[in-house]
Design a protein around this motif. Structure first.
Motif, mmCIF file in Angstrom:
data_model
loop_
_atom_site.group_PDB
_atom_site.id
_atom_site.type_symbol
_atom_site.label_atom_id
_atom_site.label_comp_id
_atom_site.label_asym_id
_atom_site.label_seq_id
_atom_site.Cartn_x
_atom_site.Cartn_y
_atom_site.Cartn_z
ATOM 1 N N TYR A 224 0.824 -1.217 0.000
ATOM 2 C CA TYR A 224 0.000 0.000 0.000
ATOM 3 C C TYR A 224 0.857 1.266 0.000
ATOM 4 N N GLY A 225 2.109 1.120 -0.376
ATOM 5 C CA GLY A 225 2.997 2.278 -0.417
ATOM 6 C C GLY A 225 3.349 2.820 0.944
ATOM 7 N N GLN A 226 3.213 1.973 1.968
ATOM 8 C CA GLN A 226 3.416 2.452 3.335
ATOM 9 C C GLN A 226 4.875 2.751 3.675
ATOM 10 N N LEU A 227 5.803 2.369 2.800
ATOM 11 C CA LEU A 227 7.206 2.726 3.032
ATOM 12 C C LEU A 227 7.557 4.086 2.431
ATOM 13 N N LEU A 228 6.566 4.737 1.832
ATOM 14 C CA LEU A 228 6.686 6.136 1.353
ATOM 15 C C LEU A 228 7.837 6.338 0.375
ATOM 16 N N GLY A 230 7.319 5.776 -2.993
ATOM 17 C CA GLY A 230 6.731 5.959 -4.317
ATOM 18 C C GLY A 230 6.531 4.671 -5.084
ATOM 19 N N SER A 231 6.801 3.533 -4.451
ATOM 20 C CA SER A 231 6.614 2.240 -5.120
ATOM 21 C C SER A 231 5.755 1.340 -4.240
ATOM 22 N N HIS A 232 5.440 0.171 -4.755
ATOM 23 C CA HIS A 232 4.770 -0.843 -3.963
ATOM 24 C C HIS A 232 5.672 -2.064 -3.801
ATOM 25 N N SER A 233 6.964 -1.861 -3.952
ATOM 26 C CA SER A 233 7.930 -2.959 -3.837
ATOM 27 C C SER A 233 8.351 -3.143 -2.383
ATOM 28 N N ASN A 234 8.427 -4.390 -1.961
ATOM 29 C CA ASN A 234 8.867 -4.684 -0.597
ATOM 30 C C ASN A 234 10.343 -4.337 -0.429
ATOM 31 N N GLY A 252 -2.332 -3.702 9.721
ATOM 32 C CA GLY A 252 -2.441 -4.589 8.573
ATOM 33 C C GLY A 252 -2.282 -3.862 7.258
ATOM 34 N N GLY A 253 -1.334 -2.973 7.168
ATOM 35 C CA GLY A 253 -1.091 -2.192 5.961
ATOM 36 C C GLY A 253 -1.037 -0.714 6.232
ATOM 37 N N GLN A 254 -1.450 -0.290 7.414
ATOM 38 C CA GLN A 254 -1.356 1.116 7.795
ATOM 39 C C GLN A 254 -0.248 1.316 8.831
ATOM 40 N N ILE A 255 0.369 2.477 8.780
ATOM 41 C CA ILE A 255 1.353 2.905 9.775
ATOM 42 C C ILE A 255 0.870 4.223 10.349
ATOM 43 N N CYS A 256 0.937 4.354 11.653
ATOM 44 C CA CYS A 256 0.537 5.602 12.303
ATOM 45 C C CYS A 256 1.597 6.004 13.319
ATOM 46 N N GLY A 257 1.630 7.269 13.643
ATOM 47 C CA GLY A 257 2.588 7.744 14.624
ATOM 48 C C GLY A 257 2.170 9.073 15.209
ATOM 49 N N LEU A 258 2.855 9.448 16.280
ATOM 50 C CA LEU A 258 2.581 10.707 16.969
ATOM 51 C C LEU A 258 3.750 11.658 16.796
ATOM 52 N N ASP A 259 3.416 12.920 16.542
ATOM 53 C CA ASP A 259 4.462 13.932 16.532
ATOM 54 C C ASP A 259 4.707 14.404 17.969
ATOM 55 N N ASN A 260 5.624 15.315 18.133
ATOM 56 C CA ASN A 260 6.007 15.739 19.484
ATOM 57 C C ASN A 260 4.894 16.470 20.228
ATOM 58 N N ALA A 261 3.885 16.941 19.492
ATOM 59 C CA ALA A 261 2.772 17.635 20.131
ATOM 60 C C ALA A 261 1.587 16.710 20.414
ATOM 61 N N GLY A 262 1.741 15.425 20.093
ATOM 62 C CA GLY A 262 0.646 14.487 20.315
ATOM 63 C C GLY A 262 -0.321 14.386 19.158
ATOM 64 N N GLY A 263 0.004 15.022 18.044
ATOM 65 C CA GLY A 263 -0.823 14.914 16.855
ATOM 66 C C GLY A 263 -0.618 13.578 16.171
ATOM 67 N N ALA A 264 -1.712 12.974 15.666
ATOM 68 C CA ALA A 264 -1.645 11.651 15.046
ATOM 69 C C ALA A 264 -1.590 11.758 13.529
ATOM 70 N N CYS A 266 -1.204 9.163 9.914
ATOM 71 C CA CYS A 266 -1.297 7.795 9.408
ATOM 72 C C CYS A 266 -1.106 7.781 7.895
ATOM 73 N N TRP A 267 -0.721 6.615 7.370
ATOM 74 C CA TRP A 267 -0.606 6.431 5.925
ATOM 75 C C TRP A 267 -0.653 4.942 5.611
ATOM 76 N N GLY A 268 -0.892 4.618 4.317
ATOM 77 C CA GLY A 268 -0.979 3.229 3.895
ATOM 78 C C GLY A 268 -2.410 2.814 3.604
ATOM 79 N N ARG A 269 -2.737 1.586 3.935
ATOM 80 C CA ARG A 269 -4.045 1.002 3.643
ATOM 81 C C ARG A 269 -5.168 1.729 4.391
ATOM 82 N N ASN A 270 -6.331 1.909 3.697
ATOM 83 C CA ASN A 270 -7.400 2.701 4.306
ATOM 84 C C ASN A 270 -8.794 2.263 3.859
#
Length: 442
Positions: A224-228, A230-234, A252-264, A266-270
């Motif tokens: 799902y391009g979750q490695l950012l 620009g490809s879909h290659s593992n 299961g295909g999405q990655i999420c994270g928090l910035d230093n201010a607590g903002g969420a 996400c990217w990938g499968r949706n």
């Protein structure tokens, strides 16, 4: 002199034709030893006058000529002694104190008080880290002498932070990060000798961690391009993503994270709205989670994501087909919605299809329950948030594919749910809806 003969057995002795001398006996019937430690067996007779021969048929023990026992593996086993006239035995009990436990897919791993890694359950892809077993219903030490500061599991892949990051188990899409797609039955170093913090491994076979300066590194599955990139290659080795974050979670295909201010973010499968941006469009660039909430923690499941907001309120988004969002009234949601509970939670964890959380040392679980992974009687899925009975004073909790494990504040590991491959660590393959204490603990 007439000779008496008694068949030898554990705790018994036999007299063989010879002089009338007192039998040799251990000073106790059993000894308990911590894993990796030694103990000296003392006897009721002088070994200098009558040299003893020591033996054991267990691979979990070794014994020196002076009666020093080395605890190499867990369990109960006998050491036998013989002085030329008499024989006897002593039961050796090897135990381990566990300080953390993590649940995966038909596999569970733990870290001991002396920083060793242990696993139990399925070894289909090498997840036990021990090539000698097809599976194990009790904890076994992984191969090698590495000591670990942390152990993380995702599916059938395990990673541990030692001097460098080491991984083993399933590697079908390169999630071990050693430059190959070969499964590994023992620890191997991740390429580039990385030392990362906050290693996360979700059900989607993508591995990520935080490097210096909050740089995000990921590898493995990229459908799902979750490695950012620009490809879909593992990717079979770590790649730096063009984003900095303080913490991460992978699903299961999405990655999420928090910035230093607590903002969420996400990217990938949706396809179920698990990115929380108000759409069901998969994203190959990070998007902000809707609502402007400030979170202290995120946890991504296969098709849903949850977060703990300041104050302890839990919010979830994505798929709720099995109740994993803790909302009886919704099928899914592409934006964060509060779960149906007024409890203030300390932490939240997700699996493929169920969610658990801790509040004041008590576990709460909801979602899929076909194997008893919620620790509650009832239907195969439960949408209501409720307490897990039978275990309390918990320090941490981990949700696997269809089982759950937790640690108590006094360092005892418990598991419940599916036990198809022995992943509960009880010595059986019986599922349990009641939390069970993992064997071989003090």
């Amino acid at each position: 002199m007439a000779a008496a003969l008694v068949l030898g057995a554990a705790g018994c002795h036999e007299a063989i034709v010879g002089p009338a001398v007192p039998p040799v006996r251990p000073d106790s019937a059993s000894i308990t030893i911590a894993l990796g430690r030694t103990a000296h067996i003392t006897t009721s007779t002088s070994t200098s006058a009558r040299p003893l021969q020591w033996s054991t048929n267990s691979r979990s023990l070794s014994i020196d000529r002076d009666g020093t026992v080395h605890a190499l593996g867990l369990g109960d086993a006998y050491v036998y002694l013989y002085d030329g006239h008499y024989s006897d035995s002593i039961l050796i009990k090897v135990r381990v104190r566990i300080v953390s436990v993590v649940a995966g897919t038909f596999l569970t791993c733990a870290r001991s008080v002396d920083a060793r890694a242990l696993c139990w359950g399925s070894n289909a892809f090498g997840g036990l880290g021990d090539s000698l077993n097809d599976q194990s219903m009790t904890p076994v030490l992984i191969a090698g002498d590495a000591l670990f500061g942390s152990v993380t599991i995702g599916g059938g892949t395990v990673c541990g932070q030692s001097a460098h990051l080491l991984c083993w188990g399933y590697n079908g899409v390169g999630q071990i990060g050693d430059g190959t797609t070969m499964d590994r039955s023992g620890p191997v170093a991740v390429a580039d000798s990385l030392s990362l913090q906050g290693i996360v491994m979700g059900s989607g076979a993508t591995t990520c961690g935080i490097a210096t300066l909050n740089r995000v590194m990921c590898w493995g599955w990229n459908a799902y391009g979750q490695l950012l990139d620009g490809s879909h290659s593992n990717w079979h080795r770590p790649v730096a993503l063009p984003i900095t974050l303080g913490s991460l979670t992978t699903g299961g295909g999405q990655i999420c994270g928090l910035d230093n201010a607590g903002g969420a973010w996400c990217w990938g499968r949706n396809d179920y709205g698990q990115l929380g941006d108000g759409t069901t469009t998969s994203r190959e660039t990070p998007v902000a989670v809707s609502g402007g909430l400030v979170f202290t923690q995120l946890a991504a499941g296969r098709e849903h994501t949850c977060g703990r907001a300041q104050g302890g309120q839990l919010y979830c988004w994505g798929n709720n087909t099995l109740g994993q969002m803790g909302r009886p009234d919704l099928a899914s949601s592409p934006i964060p919605v509060p779960i149906a509970s007024a409890v203030s939670f300390d932490t939240v964890v997700t699996s493929a299809f169920h969610t658990c959380a801790l509040a004041l040392g008590q576990a709460y679980c909801w979602g899929a329950n076909e194997s008893g992974e919620l620790g509650r009687n009832g239907a195969s899925s439960i949408r209501t948030v409720d307490v897990v009975p039978g275990v309390a004073s918990l320090l941490s909790i981990s949700a696997g594919f269809s089982h759950t494990c937790a640690m108590t504040v006094d360092a005892a590991a418990f598991c419940w749910g599916s036990n198809l491959a022995g992943e509960l660590g009880t010595g059986t393959q019986l599922n349990s809806r009641i939390p069970q204490r993992v064997v071989w603990q003090p």
